[in-house]
Design a protein around this motif. Sequence first.
Motif: not given
Lengths: 286, 286
Positions: A5-6, A8-9, A12-13, A16, A33, B9, B12-13, B16
């Motif tokens: 699950y981690e 996904a963020p 996107l990080r 970016k 994006m 991002p 999603l951060r 999480k």
Amino acid sequence: MKVYYECAPCFLRQAKEALDLATKDESVKIEIMEEIVKIVGSEFNKEAVSNEVGTKIHRTIKDKTGNDDPYIIEKQKGNEIAFKFLPQIKEIIKADNRLESYVKAAIVGNIIDFGALGVNYDIENGIINNMKRDIALNHVDKLENTLKSANNVLYLADNNGEIVFDKLLIEKLKEYDVEVTVALKEKPILNDATVEDAVNIGLDEVAELVSTGTDSIGIIYGDISEEFREIFNNADMVISKGLGNYEGLTSMELGNKPVFVLLNVKCDPIAKDIGVNYLDNVVLKL
Amino acid sequence: MKVYYECAPCFLRQAKEALDLATKDESVKIEIMEEIVKIVGSEFNKEAVSNEVGTKIHRTIKDKTGNDDPYIIEKQKGNEIAFKFLPQIKEIIKADNRLESYVKAAIVGNIIDFGALGVNYDIENGIINNMKRDIALNHVDKLENTLKSANNVLYLADNNGEIVFDKLLIEKLKEYDVEVTVALKEKPILNDATVEDAVNIGLDEVAELVSTGTDSIGIIYGDISEEFREIFNNADMVISKGLGNYEGLTSMELGNKPVFVLLNVKCDPIAKDIGVNYLDNVVLKL
């Protein structure tokens, strides 16, 4: 490796960060994006392979910004950091001249990674601290035994900068009377080393260099060239560097080929997948 | 406020972090993360309003984990931090007793926010450093003039903890001979204060408390209750705290109602939207 699950963020990080490196145009960034969140929205499910999703994201950024090497400055910085620490690292490993010390140097090189740890991570401190630490999961004995009976080794490289330390290990491997072939990316992606990058730091002096035939993050069996697939299949053993290759290899059918992954555990999903702690150094026989 | 590319991002951060607070079950986390990336994938486009997307995400997490207050511990910590600093803050603002000092205290309270700054931000240092800094964009004079001709003020509260400092400002506002109504969330979302949270710290002693009728992050006009919409429409002026309310208010038709936003700029998109720097303190008449 299947996504956690981690991831996904983190996708996107990293997207970016790559966008920030690839273009200054905010209207382009939000358009891309939008496309990336759609990719993640449709691709992210518990059966998805992490480096395959990451590859789609970074290819999209290169393609849509028209910038085919967003990490070019970071890659140069990676080399600068590696060459700055090279004399210290050489001194440490040549003091005992053990295979394990060379392996550790190659793992420590894996810390020179702006993709996984983020652009603000203090890499220089990371290098020194990690040379002092034990390898948390250590299959170096198995690696050495396998080397003794192998004729050829396929070495899957990871990042620029890191390959400077890989060169030290590869020179050491040759003491075991093996031919070493180093696989590099066909084109830039993230801060991964290409064949050209490897030639730049003189890796061709110690090993045969080949391209994976693609720009995937880590190895993706369906993505590599026919020629490289043959090299992979014919290798007596594989030494693999970094997260992306770990993610790819653990999603492939390896048969009974001895595959060793050398990496610094730069995220929680990899830590959980291997069963070690975040930032541990690992030499694992898959 | 329309979303910026950096919002993706951040959604999603935050998702999480909320998931980590809401459940320990990894299989639940990845299932919900799959749903959230689909929400972001379909909702995120340059016309999307940021707090509306965030609200959908956090409602999904509450709904699917069955945990209707994931931030309960963080909210308690917020109160603890606020009460720890309350004597120091009181001393500073009572030294000159100016409206601006009370406003600054309320803005500094906005730093007690685990949602925007992430759970690892050093809030305690942030509080002290920010009481020493000037307000970067400062419409306090306009605020004071508007107060002088108003009969009633609607105060849109933001986070738990922060409301302890809001109470100081609200007591000060009453010197301007205005009735103050404080709007709080109907149900928990993120670390936002509910009516119950406000009663817990005695905010009902200084103002009338009302519910927005919903659990949206910041105000969403289509989401608030009919009763609260009437309170909003009848308010002579609005004092709004925090990012979520800023995001919502800037997407609403405000007519000529004087609306003042008090916030610490905890992300780059808000900084760009207002035209100030990251972590600046702001009193802005919309």
